[in-house]
Write a protein that holds these residues in place. Sequence first.
Motif, PDB file in Angstrom:
ATOM      1  N   LEU A 139      87.251  63.626  60.885  1.00  0.00           N
ATOM      2  CA  LEU A 139      86.851  63.686  59.479  1.00  0.00           C
ATOM      3  C   LEU A 139      85.460  63.086  59.255  1.00  0.00           C
ATOM      4  N   THR A 177      82.330  65.547  58.089  1.00  0.00           N
ATOM      5  CA  THR A 177      81.730  65.395  56.758  1.00  0.00           C
ATOM      6  C   THR A 177      80.405  64.644  56.842  1.00  0.00           C
ATOM      7  N   LEU A 213      77.381  66.815  58.104  1.00  0.00           N
ATOM      8  CA  LEU A 213      76.946  67.740  57.043  1.00  0.00           C
ATOM      9  C   LEU A 213      76.049  67.017  56.038  1.00  0.00           C
ATOM     10  N   THR A 214      76.493  65.831  55.616  1.00  0.00           N
ATOM     11  CA  THR A 214      75.710  65.077  54.637  1.00  0.00           C
ATOM     12  C   THR A 214      74.391  64.597  55.235  1.00  0.00           C
ATOM     13  N   PHE A 243      91.947  59.504  55.451  1.00  0.00           N
ATOM     14  CA  PHE A 243      90.970  59.768  54.392  1.00  0.00           C
ATOM     15  C   PHE A 243      90.384  58.462  53.842  1.00  0.00           C
ATOM     16  N   THR A 250      87.879  57.356  56.233  1.00  0.00           N
ATOM     17  CA  THR A 250      86.700  58.217  56.153  1.00  0.00           C
ATOM     18  C   THR A 250      85.798  57.776  55.008  1.00  0.00           C
ATOM     19  N   ALA A 251      86.415  57.492  53.853  1.00  0.00           N
ATOM     20  CA  ALA A 251      85.617  57.049  52.714  1.00  0.00           C
ATOM     21  C   ALA A 251      84.906  55.742  53.030  1.00  0.00           C
ATOM     22  N   SER A 260      82.280  56.401  56.340  1.00  0.00           N
ATOM     23  CA  SER A 260      81.271  57.452  56.458  1.00  0.00           C
ATOM     24  C   SER A 260      79.876  57.049  55.977  1.00  0.00           C
ATOM     25  N   PRO A 261      79.707  56.154  54.990  1.00  0.00           N
ATOM     26  CA  PRO A 261      78.326  55.776  54.676  1.00  0.00           C
ATOM     27  C   PRO A 261      77.587  55.202  55.881  1.00  0.00           C
ATOM     28  N   ILE A 300      76.801  58.062  58.197  1.00  0.00           N
ATOM     29  CA  ILE A 300      75.732  58.929  57.697  1.00  0.00           C
ATOM     30  C   ILE A 300      74.360  58.285  57.932  1.00  0.00           C
TER      31      ILE A 300
END
Lengths: 281, 277
Positions: B84, B88, B91-92, B144, B147-148, B151-152, B155
């Motif tokens: 995940l 994601t 992509l970002t 999830f 992931t939240a 992910s920052p 990224i």
Amino acid sequence: MHRLYVLPTLIINIVIIAIPALMTVMLAFFEWDGISDPIFVGLDNFRTLWDDSVFWTALTNNVVWTIIFLIVPITMGLLAATMMLVARRSANFFQVIYFLPVIIATAITGRVWQGMIYSPVTGITGLLQRYGIDVANPLTETSSALYGIAVVDLWHWWGFLCVIFFAALRQVPSEQIEAARVEGATFFQTIRYVLLPGIMPTITLMMIMTVIWSFLVFDFVYILTQGGPAYSSEVLSTFAYRSAFYDLAVGKAAAISVVISLFGLAATVVYIRVQAREFDQ
Amino acid sequence: MNMTESRLTQWMVHITLAVLLIITLFPIALMVLNAVKPSAEIVQNPLAWPTHLRWDNFTRAWSDANFGRTLFNSAVLTAMTIVLVCATGSLTAYVLARRKIKTWKILTFYLLASTTAPIQLFLFPLYFGFARFGLINNPIAVAFIYTAVYSPFAIMLLRTYFLAVPKELEEAALIDGATHWQVFTRVFLPIVSPGILTVALIIGLYSWNEFLIATTFLQGQDQLTAVVSFFLLSGQYASDWGVIMAAALIIVLPIVVLFVLLQRRFIDGMAGGSVKG
């Protein structure tokens, strides 16, 4: 529309973090047991906290924690990192070993210290007692529980800072260092006047992050003492957790979370400023 | 950079580094040593060499912590989180690294801010909300949440890899009529794959070790992660510390082996967001 590629990240982040965060801020003004309908109580939750001595203990502990972590691990990290510059050939070996505690799960680190070092039955403390040395388990004394936990977190944490400082130090231009050495600067003068100023941005960033992280500390306190004995090692995050899930006072927990966030917010503003400047390059 | 120092300084430096090394290794050594000792010998002296190696600590740990089940749970949760976050996140990062438009700054600020948001700020409504929708004890829901939360960081790290891809490659492909999706999958992904691997390793490490969210959202006997199962096992009274240390070793060993093999990736990746350049 390739710009829509950001949507999955954004939706997940908003659903999991942003919306519940807004709800927390709202819940701070409600009384709620997590099941029935919330009742609006205005500032009551904050008033209760103000009169609650546990809240003040927890807040003080967070401040003490911040001070400890601004001083001890940053000093240890800087000390080891500069020394690794001198011991260049073995630097990577030391770096890998110092980093080991960072990759071990907090639950495991906590239990190893609890059982193998602090325990008066199975640990080093017990062994010393049997040799007649007067040491107590720091986790069971109200005066020392917080420091006992801090030692574990320090052991777990300082290697991370060391590795980061070492990476930053290697980027200090070698001409500057050579120039200092040619002009007769000693090892410690080189550190003081060339190396430390050279990595000041990294040190600043780590200090800001230390403040933010110190108000979030949860794992080791929860694992080692659950805030005890007699709330002496309670920090805001364990206090909030206990209020929400043990006392089902979700409104009060939300109010504590808001207080934690306010302290974090100040540091976060500084953090974003510093990071955004770097982001623009 | 190189510093050649006098013999005395060299000695002082090596002694200090060695002392720190011993402090670091001492608790780990205690864990390994006592993992193969019977309980009675640990009580006698946690530092003593075992009189005989007690390997059945490991088999007992395996059954007591239900590792057959819980290690599997941890592996599945970790794998889901990695997929995940990488999907994601890349992509970002692709969008953020290529567009220099002002509006993307808001997104960047938002992501940076959410890395510093305390878990407690969203934990309680999230828990009671998930409870209402029957998402407690659901590993997919927890993946999830991870992931939240992660992910920052992912990224920001991935973005540096995407920035390093030459602009000409992308422009040439677009002129040749490739869509953005094709540019992303055919041009970028092969080039940034080392970055994705680094992110996968670090996110994997974080989710494997994570405690607070796992202990809150996965409480059913069949859904426990290895770390939480270890925590519950070691919290019982009158427990056998030999078995507990053996259980600890079972969780830690795969991570340490992976770390030693891929140390550069771990260290550079985790330090990546924090050092300029």
